[in-house]
Scaffold this motif. Structure first.
Motif, short mmCIF file in Angstrom:
data_model
loop_
_atom_site.label_atom_id
_atom_site.label_comp_id
_atom_site.label_asym_id
_atom_site.label_seq_id
_atom_site.Cartn_x
_atom_site.Cartn_y
_atom_site.Cartn_z
N TYR A 27 0.84 -1.20 0.00
CA TYR A 27 0.00 0.00 0.00
C TYR A 27 0.88 1.25 0.00
N LEU A 28 1.86 1.29 0.90
CA LEU A 28 2.72 2.46 1.00
C LEU A 28 3.48 2.72 -0.30
N GLU A 29 4.00 1.66 -0.91
CA GLU A 29 4.72 1.83 -2.17
C GLU A 29 3.80 2.40 -3.25
N MET A 30 2.64 1.83 -3.41
CA MET A 30 1.71 2.28 -4.45
C MET A 30 1.15 3.67 -4.13
N ALA A 31 0.99 3.99 -2.87
CA ALA A 31 0.45 5.30 -2.48
C ALA A 31 1.42 6.43 -2.81
N PHE A 32 2.72 6.16 -2.70
CA PHE A 32 3.70 7.22 -2.89
C PHE A 32 4.49 7.13 -4.19
N ARG A 33 4.28 6.07 -4.93
CA ARG A 33 4.98 5.91 -6.20
C ARG A 33 4.40 6.89 -7.23
N ASN A 34 5.23 7.51 -8.04
CA ASN A 34 4.70 8.43 -9.04
C ASN A 34 5.38 8.30 -10.40
N ASP A 35 6.13 7.23 -10.63
CA ASP A 35 6.82 7.07 -11.91
C ASP A 35 5.88 6.75 -13.07
N ARG A 36 4.68 6.29 -12.78
CA ARG A 36 3.71 6.01 -13.84
C ARG A 36 2.71 7.15 -14.01
N ARG A 37 2.88 8.17 -13.24
CA ARG A 37 1.95 9.29 -13.29
C ARG A 37 2.42 10.28 -14.35
N GLU A 38 1.86 10.13 -15.56
CA GLU A 38 2.19 11.03 -16.66
C GLU A 38 1.06 11.02 -17.68
N ILE A 39 0.96 12.12 -18.38
CA ILE A 39 -0.05 12.27 -19.42
C ILE A 39 0.60 11.92 -20.75
N ILE A 40 0.02 10.98 -21.47
CA ILE A 40 0.50 10.58 -22.78
C ILE A 40 -0.36 11.29 -23.82
N GLU A 41 0.27 12.02 -24.72
CA GLU A 41 -0.47 12.82 -25.69
C GLU A 41 -1.19 11.99 -26.75
N ARG A 42 -0.61 10.91 -27.20
CA ARG A 42 -1.25 10.08 -28.22
C ARG A 42 -1.23 8.62 -27.79
N PRO A 43 -2.02 8.29 -26.77
CA PRO A 43 -2.05 6.90 -26.32
C PRO A 43 -2.83 6.03 -27.31
N ASP A 44 -2.63 4.74 -27.21
CA ASP A 44 -3.43 3.81 -28.01
C ASP A 44 -4.83 3.68 -27.43
#
Length: 155
Positions: A27-44
């Motif tokens: 829980y703590l890792e997922m709560a504070f992790r932010n490496d996947r937090r990004e906006i992709i301009e042209r996602p599939d």
């Protein structure tokens, strides 16, 4: 912690909840992790969902072949919503479209181990945004003419 929840349901006094000690490491890792937090301009694929609590999760998927190679997200919400969105991303990467549909709210709750019961809606919100992205991908595969101009991220 489970004992505290049982006492709370019965209206009995309970021990003070210690956020750092009583939450699981996952829980703590997922709560504070932010490496996947990004906006992709042209996602599939793209999905966005806002919960009754006001939290919003946006999911961005990238596919290579028949597999999800990248799941990123943006969100506006509480720490539990961040934990749930990160967990969806963690569980979704590497899955085929069919396998990805099997990711459920229960999977998120079980993975996190200590998601508070009052925050189960956060798991539902993150999974819901992910499902909308999966449906978007399926629709774009069926109707490729929609790809051009199909991604319009609403601010």
């Amino acid at each position: 912690m489970e004992e505290n929840r049982a006492k709370q349901r019965q209206g009995m006094p309970q021990e003070e909840f210690d956020f750092w000690q009583d939450h699981s490491l996952r829980y703590l890792e997922m709560a504070f992790r932010n490496d996947r937090r990004e906006i992709i301009e042209r996602p599939d694929a793209y999905g966005k969902r806002t919960g009754e609590c006001g939290d919003t999760v946006e999911m961005f998927l990238i596919f290579r072949g028949d597999r999800i190679t990248s799941v990123s997200f943006d969100m506006d919400g509480c720490i539990s919503t961040n934990a749930c969105a990160n967990t969806v991303a963690e569980l979704g990467e590497g899955k085929s479209l069919e396998e990805a549909w099997e990711i459920s709210t229960e999977n998120i709750i079980n993975y996190l181990e200590t998601l508070p019961p009052e925050n189960i809606h956060c798991a539902e919100l993150a999974v819901g945004a992910f499902y909308l992205a999966l449906a978007n991908y399926k629709d774009l595969k069926r109707n490729p003419y929609k790809i051009y101009g199909s991604f319009h991220r609403q601010k």
